[in-house]
Write a protein that holds these residues in place. Structure first.
Motif, PDB file in Angstrom:
ATOM      1  N   ILE A  79       0.791  -1.346  -0.013  1.00 45.01           N
ATOM      2  CA  ILE A  79       0.028   0.031  -0.011  1.00 45.01           C
ATOM      3  C   ILE A  79       0.904   1.266  -0.042  1.00 45.01           C
ATOM      4  CG2 ILE A  79      -1.923   1.073   1.022  1.00 45.01           C
ATOM      5  CD1 ILE A  79      -2.531  -1.804   0.535  1.00 45.01           C
ATOM      6  N   ARG A  80       0.793   2.171  -1.125  1.00 48.11           N
ATOM      7  CA  ARG A  80       1.733   3.285  -1.068  1.00 48.11           C
ATOM      8  C   ARG A  80       0.799   4.602  -1.250  1.00 48.11           C
ATOM      9  NH1 ARG A  80       6.314   3.032  -5.592  1.00 48.11           N
ATOM     10  NH2 ARG A  80       4.740   2.372  -7.150  1.00 48.11           N
ATOM     11  N   PHE A  81       1.557   5.461  -0.485  1.00 48.07           N
ATOM     12  CA  PHE A  81       0.628   6.845  -0.548  1.00 48.07           C
ATOM     13  C   PHE A  81       1.466   8.017  -1.230  1.00 48.07           C
ATOM     14  CE2 PHE A  81      -0.467   4.302   3.046  1.00 48.07           C
ATOM     15  CZ  PHE A  81      -2.062   4.460   2.905  1.00 48.07           C
ATOM     16  N   ARG A  82       0.785   8.586  -2.044  1.00 54.04           N
ATOM     17  CA  ARG A  82       1.579   9.802  -2.763  1.00 54.04           C
ATOM     18  C   ARG A  82       1.296  11.013  -1.977  1.00 54.04           C
ATOM     19  NH1 ARG A  82       3.947  10.277  -7.550  1.00 54.04           N
ATOM     20  NH2 ARG A  82       2.831   8.635  -8.607  1.00 54.04           N
ATOM     21  N   VAL A  83       2.370  11.622  -1.639  1.00 53.78           N
ATOM     22  CA  VAL A  83       2.282  13.055  -0.542  1.00 53.78           C
ATOM     23  C   VAL A  83       3.318  14.037  -1.303  1.00 53.78           C
ATOM     24  CG1 VAL A  83       2.617  13.917   1.487  1.00 53.78           C
ATOM     25  CG2 VAL A  83       1.678  11.557   1.444  1.00 53.78           C
ATOM     26  N   ASP A  84       2.951  14.917  -1.866  1.00 51.67           N
ATOM     27  CA  ASP A  84       3.526  16.225  -2.229  1.00 51.67           C
ATOM     28  C   ASP A  84       4.279  15.455  -3.508  1.00 51.67           C
ATOM     29  OD1 ASP A  84       2.886  17.875  -0.535  1.00 51.67           O
ATOM     30  OD2 ASP A  84       4.742  17.747   0.773  1.00 51.67           O
ATOM     31  N   GLY A  85       3.525  14.669  -4.358  1.00 59.63           N
ATOM     32  CA  GLY A  85       4.046  14.222  -5.661  1.00 59.63           C
ATOM     33  C   GLY A  85       5.120  13.178  -5.425  1.00 59.63           C
ATOM     34  N   VAL A  86       5.225  12.391  -4.248  1.00 59.89           N
ATOM     35  CA  VAL A  86       6.260  11.481  -4.189  1.00 59.89           C
ATOM     36  C   VAL A  86       5.453  10.087  -3.538  1.00 59.89           C
ATOM     37  CG1 VAL A  86       8.400  10.597  -2.916  1.00 59.89           C
ATOM     38  CG2 VAL A  86       8.313  12.968  -3.632  1.00 59.89           C
ATOM     39  N   LEU A  87       5.802   8.875  -4.144  1.00 57.84           N
ATOM     40  CA  LEU A  87       5.035   7.690  -3.459  1.00 57.84           C
ATOM     41  C   LEU A  87       5.891   7.300  -2.340  1.00 57.84           C
ATOM     42  CD1 LEU A  87       3.913   6.042  -6.658  1.00 57.84           C
ATOM     43  CD2 LEU A  87       2.452   6.569  -4.759  1.00 57.84           C
ATOM     44  N   TYR A  88       5.294   6.873  -1.278  1.00 53.35           N
ATOM     45  CA  TYR A  88       5.851   6.344   0.037  1.00 53.35           C
ATOM     46  C   TYR A  88       4.976   5.089   0.446  1.00 53.35           C
ATOM     47  CZ  TYR A  88       7.805  11.027   0.764  1.00 53.35           C
ATOM     48  OH  TYR A  88       8.341  12.166   0.628  1.00 53.35           O
ATOM     49  N   THR A  89       5.784   4.135   0.655  1.00 53.18           N
ATOM     50  CA  THR A  89       5.152   2.853   1.176  1.00 53.18           C
ATOM     51  C   THR A  89       4.706   2.847   2.426  1.00 53.18           C
ATOM     52  OG1 THR A  89       6.409   1.451  -0.391  1.00 53.18           O
ATOM     53  CG2 THR A  89       5.471   0.172   1.485  1.00 53.18           C
ATOM     54  N   GLY A  90       3.693   2.789   2.911  1.00 47.15           N
ATOM     55  CA  GLY A  90       2.931   2.754   4.290  1.00 47.15           C
ATOM     56  C   GLY A  90       2.483   1.518   5.001  1.00 47.15           C
ATOM     57  N   LEU A  91       2.046   0.611   4.070  1.00 38.27           N
ATOM     58  CA  LEU A  91       1.758  -0.686   4.633  1.00 38.27           C
ATOM     59  C   LEU A  91       2.220  -1.826   3.741  1.00 38.27           C
ATOM     60  CD1 LEU A  91      -1.840   0.192   5.683  1.00 38.27           C
ATOM     61  CD2 LEU A  91      -0.175  -0.094   7.222  1.00 38.27           C
ATOM     62  N   MET A  92       2.573  -3.048   4.405  1.00 36.34           N
ATOM     63  CA  MET A  92       2.711  -4.249   3.629  1.00 36.34           C
ATOM     64  C   MET A  92       1.519  -4.998   4.195  1.00 36.34           C
ATOM     65  SD  MET A  92       5.003  -3.604   1.215  1.00 36.34           S
ATOM     66  CE  MET A  92       5.200  -5.444   0.761  1.00 36.34           C
TER      67      MET A  92
END
Length: 572
Positions: A212-225
């Motif tokens: 599960i990835r979240f895009r914040v300020d244009g950048v994707l971060y992995t938040g959950l597996m």
């Protein structure tokens, strides 16, 4: 700097031959250095004290300490297990985290997203495997919402398959997706996205997990597996919410749904896409109650701001905003509508989707599935006695022709196109079938834009302008119009700012700002269009107008300490 093996070799904990063997195994991907050392019988304390010295990161020992139950709520158990980091304590706006592999860039990126979403800074410690496992035990009592939902889901799954081993039917899959644990998981994922200020959520099946990835300020971060077993139920639950076909996974589908989260009414636009590991889902988060920015807040200033303000006051013509997906074009359109007197003018918009509710604007949502598209909507808008028309996007020849016709017949038309720069708008309109002689009398101005991450004013750091930075900055300043060039030389700036992580700014950046270029219709540009336009000739006229390019506008913002040069180079 001494490595882990060098330190243990100097202490006599291993021999030179053992060090060579371990290094070779690690290089070949057979076994990590730490695991090989532990297999040899080197004490865990000795291995991790040496690793701590090699990395320059303090080692944490749980002996005699109590892990805060409150801290474990901040990192989901699945993320902790996958990325091998655990929360230790929380206080003073700082989350202390123990990491098995602080050198793992993916783990660091995931941690940065989690603490960013919480508005915290992080202190990193090296943690021993034995202590890591002890801290994971705390999840059994503290437990995050996703972890609890997963446990319930797995229990129910086991009970189902214990009862009968036959595969599930489509109806049964749909029923599973309605059950509480899966519903809870989807709710938590959506809430994480809204809380964290994400613009998009990606649910991506990989070989053994669901990322599960979240895009914040244009950048994707992995938040959950999450474990792979939950993938089917997650996707089905989302399809139920959006009224998609549950039994169709071979082709992409689109849908949308509405939910109340954190006391706000949020719209979600959903797209599914088949991949080799299963269906991927992208969810766009839209908060229609959000505040519409002013054009000055977007990052427009100087000539750019003056040109836009002048053209938005015209009674007719087209103002076209251009840039790639996610570059803030819709936000700019709404900011332009804010500048218009909506009390004395009839303002009508066609949108897909409606991203903000704007008082005084008659907003209409297009629905291509029932043949209500931009072109159809435009035809009907012209019967609504409009003064100003906003069209979300000009996608095809028919919409382009209708927009030009509307501008010719006394309406101000605001819309977007997909081109790389402002000069590309004119060739693009011609490619779409617009007669060149119509463009000068309809196009008022073209605005290209990108979004760059803003530096946190309280924690940015200064570095000298030298090397590659100096070459880029000097080159852009030297090619600027004379007025800008003189201003830059008068500033005589010798440093630029870089992002720096702090307690108040966990990511080093906060929010985004636009970089712009604005091309205006002039008699010289009209002549170029009628004689046969090329992008090179249009760019020459742009320079003659005193237009600054996207990168030049970004360099000015970088020299004023608003954005970082590296972030600018990513987007221009």
């Amino acid at each position: 700097m001494a490595t882990l093996l060098d330190i243990l070799l100097q202490k006599g904990a291993i021999t030179g031959e053992q060090a060579s063997d371990i290094k070779k195994q690690a290089r070949d991907g057979i076994e990590k250095e730490e695991d090989a050392l532990l297999s040899l019988g080197v004490p865990e304390d000795a291995v991790y004290e040496a690793k701590s010295k090699a990395l320059g990161i303090p080692v944490f020992s749980i002996e005699g300490k109590q892990v805060q139950a409150e801290a474990t709520k901040n990192i989901p158990e699945e993320s902790a297990r996958y990325y091998k980091f655990v929360p230790l304590s929380l206080g003073g706006g700082v989350l202390s985290v123990g990491m098995l592999n602080p050198e793992d860039s993916r783990a660091k990126e995931a941690l940065r997203f989690i603490v960013g979403r919480l508005g915290l800074a992080s202190d990193i410690y090296l943690i021993k495997p034995s202590d890591f496992e002890k801290i994971l035990e705390h999840y059994k009592t503290a437990g995050g919402e996703v972890t609890q939902a997963l446990s319930q889901f797995q229990e129910e799954l086991e009970e189902t398959y214990a009862a009968r081993k036959t595969p599930k039917t489509v109806e049964e899959t749909g029923k599973t997706a309605e059950e509480a644990p899966v519903t809870k998981m989807v709710s938590v994922i959506l809430r994480y996205g809204v809380e964290g200020g994400a613009s998009d959520i990606h649910i991506e099946p990989i070989e053994n997990n669901v990322k599960i990835r979240f895009r914040v300020d244009g950048v994707l971060y992995t938040g959950l597996m999450l474990p792979k077993e939950v993938h089917g139920a997650l996707i089905t639950r989302i399809k139920v919410l959006t009224s998609m076909k549950i039994d169709e996974s071979r082709i992409p589908q689109d849908g949308r749904f509405h939910a109340r989260i954190l006391e706000k009414e949020i719209d979600f636009r959903v797209s599914t896409f088949p991949t080799n590991f299963g269906e991927k889902v992208a969810i766009r988060i839209l908060d229609p109650s959000g505040t519409v920015k002013s054009i000055a807040d977007l990052g427009l200033d100087g000539r750019n701001l003056e040109t836009i303000k002048k053209n938005i006051k015209k009674p007719f013509g087209m103002i076209l905003i251009t840039g790639p997906t996610g570059s803030g074009k819709s936000t700019t359109l709404y900011a332009l509508l804010e500048e218009i007197d909506r009390e004395t003018k009839n303002v009508v918009s066609l949108e897909d989707p409606i991203e903000y509710y704007l008082p005084g604007v008659n907003q209409s949502q297009v629905r291509p599935e029932i043949k209500y598209d931009f072109a159809t909507g435009l035809r009907h808008i012209l019967r609504q006695d409009p003064d100003v028309i906003m069209v979300g996007e000009i996608r095809d020849k028919e919409t382009a022709e209708l927009a030009v016709h509307a501008a010719l017949t006394g309406h101000l038309v605001l819309s977007t196109l997909h081109t790389n720069n402002a000069a590309g708008v004119i060739p693009r309109l011609i490619d779409m079938g617009i007669d060149p002689f119509l463009i000068p009398s309809t196009l008022a101005c073209a605005v290209a834009q990108r979004l760059a991450r803003k530096l946190c004013p309280e924690s940015k750091k200064e570095i000298a302008i030298a090397g590659r930075y100096k070459e880029i900055i000097d080159s852009e300043i030297n090619s600027m119009p004379a007025a800008y060039k003189e201003d830059m030389k008068r500033m005589n700036v010798s440093t630029v700012s870089m992002p720096e992580v702090s307690t108040t700014c966990p990511k080093g950046t906060r929010g985004r700002i636009g970089v712009f270029e604005v091309l205006e219709m002039t008699p010289r540009l009209e002549k170029i269009i009628l004689e046969g336009p090329s992008e090179a000739k249009i760019l020459d006229e742009a320079v003659h107008q005193g237009m600054i390019t996207l990168r030049q506008d970004g360099i000015i913002k970088a020299l004023h300490g608003i954005i970082g040069v590296d972030d600018l180079l990513e987007v221009t």
